[in-house]
Design a protein around this motif. Structure first.
Motif, short mmCIF file in Angstrom:
data_model
loop_
_atom_site.label_atom_id
_atom_site.label_comp_id
_atom_site.label_asym_id
_atom_site.label_seq_id
_atom_site.Cartn_x
_atom_site.Cartn_y
_atom_site.Cartn_z
N ASN A 187 9.42 2.82 16.45
CA ASN A 187 9.68 2.39 15.08
C ASN A 187 9.16 0.97 14.88
O ASN A 187 9.34 0.10 15.74
CB ASN A 187 11.17 2.44 14.77
CG ASN A 187 11.69 3.86 14.72
OD1 ASN A 187 10.96 4.79 14.38
ND2 ASN A 187 12.96 4.04 15.06
N LYS A 234 2.62 2.59 12.36
CA LYS A 234 2.05 3.93 12.15
C LYS A 234 1.88 4.25 10.66
O LYS A 234 0.79 4.61 10.22
CB LYS A 234 2.95 5.00 12.80
CG LYS A 234 3.15 4.88 14.27
CD LYS A 234 3.90 6.07 14.83
CE LYS A 234 5.28 6.27 14.24
NZ LYS A 234 6.21 5.16 14.54
N THR A 235 2.96 4.12 9.91
CA THR A 235 2.92 4.49 8.50
C THR A 235 1.99 3.56 7.73
O THR A 235 1.22 4.01 6.87
CB THR A 235 4.33 4.46 7.89
OG1 THR A 235 5.15 5.41 8.58
CG2 THR A 235 4.30 4.82 6.42
N SER A 266 2.48 11.37 11.53
CA SER A 266 3.22 10.52 12.46
C SER A 266 4.40 11.30 12.98
O SER A 266 5.05 12.05 12.25
CB SER A 266 3.69 9.24 11.75
OG SER A 266 4.65 9.52 10.75
N THR A 267 4.70 11.15 14.27
CA THR A 267 5.78 11.91 14.89
C THR A 267 6.31 11.18 16.11
O THR A 267 5.61 10.36 16.71
CB THR A 267 5.30 13.32 15.30
OG1 THR A 267 6.39 14.04 15.90
CG2 THR A 267 4.15 13.25 16.28
N HIS A 268 7.56 11.50 16.47
CA HIS A 268 8.14 10.99 17.71
C HIS A 268 8.29 12.10 18.74
O HIS A 268 8.73 11.85 19.86
CB HIS A 268 9.53 10.39 17.44
CG HIS A 268 9.49 9.06 16.77
ND1 HIS A 268 9.94 8.84 15.48
CD2 HIS A 268 9.03 7.86 17.20
CE1 HIS A 268 9.78 7.58 15.17
NE2 HIS A 268 9.23 6.95 16.19
N PHE A 290 -0.20 10.31 15.08
CA PHE A 290 0.08 8.88 15.28
C PHE A 290 1.46 8.76 15.91
O PHE A 290 2.46 9.23 15.35
CB PHE A 290 0.03 8.13 13.95
CG PHE A 290 -1.35 8.02 13.39
CD1 PHE A 290 -2.12 6.89 13.59
CD2 PHE A 290 -1.91 9.08 12.66
CE1 PHE A 290 -3.40 6.80 13.08
CE2 PHE A 290 -3.19 8.99 12.16
CZ PHE A 290 -3.95 7.85 12.36
N LEU A 291 1.52 8.12 17.06
CA LEU A 291 2.77 7.98 17.79
C LEU A 291 3.02 6.52 18.12
O LEU A 291 2.09 5.71 18.18
CB LEU A 291 2.73 8.80 19.08
CG LEU A 291 2.61 10.31 18.88
CD1 LEU A 291 1.16 10.74 19.01
CD2 LEU A 291 3.45 11.04 19.90
N ASP A 319 4.47 12.03 7.05
CA ASP A 319 5.17 10.91 7.66
C ASP A 319 6.46 11.41 8.30
O ASP A 319 7.46 11.62 7.62
CB ASP A 319 5.47 9.85 6.60
CG ASP A 319 5.96 8.54 7.20
OD1 ASP A 319 6.06 8.46 8.45
OD2 ASP A 319 6.25 7.61 6.44
N GLU A 320 6.42 11.65 9.62
CA GLU A 320 7.55 12.20 10.38
C GLU A 320 8.17 13.38 9.63
O GLU A 320 9.35 13.36 9.27
CB GLU A 320 8.59 11.11 10.65
CG GLU A 320 8.04 10.00 11.54
CD GLU A 320 9.11 8.99 11.96
OE1 GLU A 320 10.26 9.42 12.12
OE2 GLU A 320 8.77 7.82 12.12
N ILE A 324 -1.62 4.65 8.41
CA ILE A 324 -1.97 5.89 7.73
C ILE A 324 -2.18 5.64 6.23
O ILE A 324 -3.12 6.17 5.62
CB ILE A 324 -0.89 6.95 7.96
CG1 ILE A 324 -0.86 7.37 9.43
CG2 ILE A 324 -1.12 8.18 7.09
CD1 ILE A 324 0.27 8.32 9.79
N TYR A 328 -1.87 6.12 19.84
CA TYR A 328 -0.60 5.48 20.15
C TYR A 328 -0.67 4.01 19.76
O TYR A 328 -1.54 3.28 20.21
CB TYR A 328 -0.27 5.61 21.63
CG TYR A 328 1.10 5.08 21.97
CD1 TYR A 328 2.22 5.89 21.84
CD2 TYR A 328 1.27 3.77 22.39
CE1 TYR A 328 3.49 5.40 22.12
CE2 TYR A 328 2.53 3.27 22.67
CZ TYR A 328 3.63 4.09 22.54
OH TYR A 328 4.89 3.60 22.81
#
Length: 317
Positions: free
Chosen positions: A50, A54-55, A200-202, A46-47, A169-170, A58, A215
């Motif tokens: 902020n 995303k969070t 989730s990631t950047h 999931f991208l 989560d990141e 999820i 996305y």
């Protein structure tokens, strides 16, 4: 004792199947009509920027947050009516390190196992230490660990109860590149063994290690699929421009406002858009500038995300 999962063993088993999920916090619509299917043993990334939802998305998928609208199932359970049964089969690793720094690695894992009343506690702890390469540091205080080793401890704790679904989560924020690679080696091995992962990631390189990506921006799903499908679906034409005069070119193009994407990529400049003809017309006055080398380039995932973000910003202005 852990509860038995209703999942069958075949890899094609759909673990998550949701449609039209929505979530509001007060007057703010955080997630707007999200739908997805995720199969067993897949890594779903999931991208998005902020605050994109995303969070929240999820957490709804895993039964950790009740949606205001929509329907679906996770691990064979209804996400609304059977959320508690889902939660028992989920491992959740937050971005913030949340273990006792004055306890050793082994003591932290044993504490987590006791809190969850797990059977075979000692065996589970020993296996977790071995699987994540923590055995040699078992007696080291958690507070003295580097970011990468803290990450391993957190992942080990998430896996103690042998979940069917892992939520990250990141997970690699603030971790050095070597530790990130090692972490993803573990995640890919877990997926190969049948564990389903939502992350989730950047980081673009992490997104490319996911089987599929989604996305989100401003609560809306803008693109989903494999990396290749998302890049191809964007339909971008990209020109890469290099040379000592790229900064001046970037300034002029941004001021002109006729090129959809003007983005620095290292020492080069990526110029792009969906309408190839319009892009060629917009770039024509700059082609003969001295000190510039023009080259047609393949669109990359980062190009696509910059494009999607600009579209989302335009829609919400």
């Amino acid at each position: 004792m852990t509860k038995e999962s209703p999942l069958a063993h075949p890899r094609s088993q759909v673990v998550i199947d949701v449609e039209g999920l929505t979530k509001r916090f007060g007057d703010h619509l955080v997630v707007d009509g999200f739908s997805i299917q995720v199969e067993r043993g897949r890594i779903q990334g999931f991208l998005g920027p902020n605050g994109s939802g995303k969070t929240t998305t999820i957490r709804m998928l895993c039964g950790l947050l009740t949606p205001d609208g929509g329907r679906g199932s996770c691990l064979g359970y209804d996400i609304r009516r059977e959320a508690e049964r889902i939660k028992s089969r989920v491992g959740y690793m937050t971005q913030k390190f949340s273990f006792y720094e004055d306890l050793t690695i082994r003591e932290n894992l044993d504490f987590v196992a006791r809190i969850h009343c797990l059977d075979r506690r000692k065996k589970r702890v020993e296996k977790a230490l071995e699987d994540l390469g923590l055995s040699s540091r078992r007696n080291q205080l958690a507070g003295s660990l580097s970011g990468g080793w803290k990450q391993r401890l957190a992942l080990s704790a998430c896996l103690l109860h042998e979940p069917d679904l892992l939520l990250l989560d990141e997970p690699t924020a603030g971790v050095d590149p070597k530790a990130r690679r090692e972490f993803w080696d573990h995640i890919n091995q877990l997926a190969d063994d049948g564990l389903t992962v939502l992350v989730s990631t950047h980081y673009m390189d992490e997104a490319e290690r996911c089987h599929e990506i989604s996305y989100l921006a401003y609560g809306k799903l803008l693109a989903t699929g494999t990396v290749e499908e998302v890049v191809r679906g964007a339909g971008l034409t990209i020109w890469s421009v290099s040379g000592p005069a790229v900064r001046e070119l970037a300034r002029d193009l941004r001021a002109g406002g006729k090129v959809e994407m003007v983005t620095a990529f290292g020492s080069a400049l990526h110029l792009g858009g969906q309408d190839r003809a319009a892009l060629d017309v917009a770039l024509a006055p700059y082609r003969d500038r001295p000190g510039l080398v023009w080259k047609q380039a393949e669109a990359e995932l980062e190009d696509v995300f910059i494009h999607l973000m600009s579209q989302a910003e335009d829609s919400y202005r």
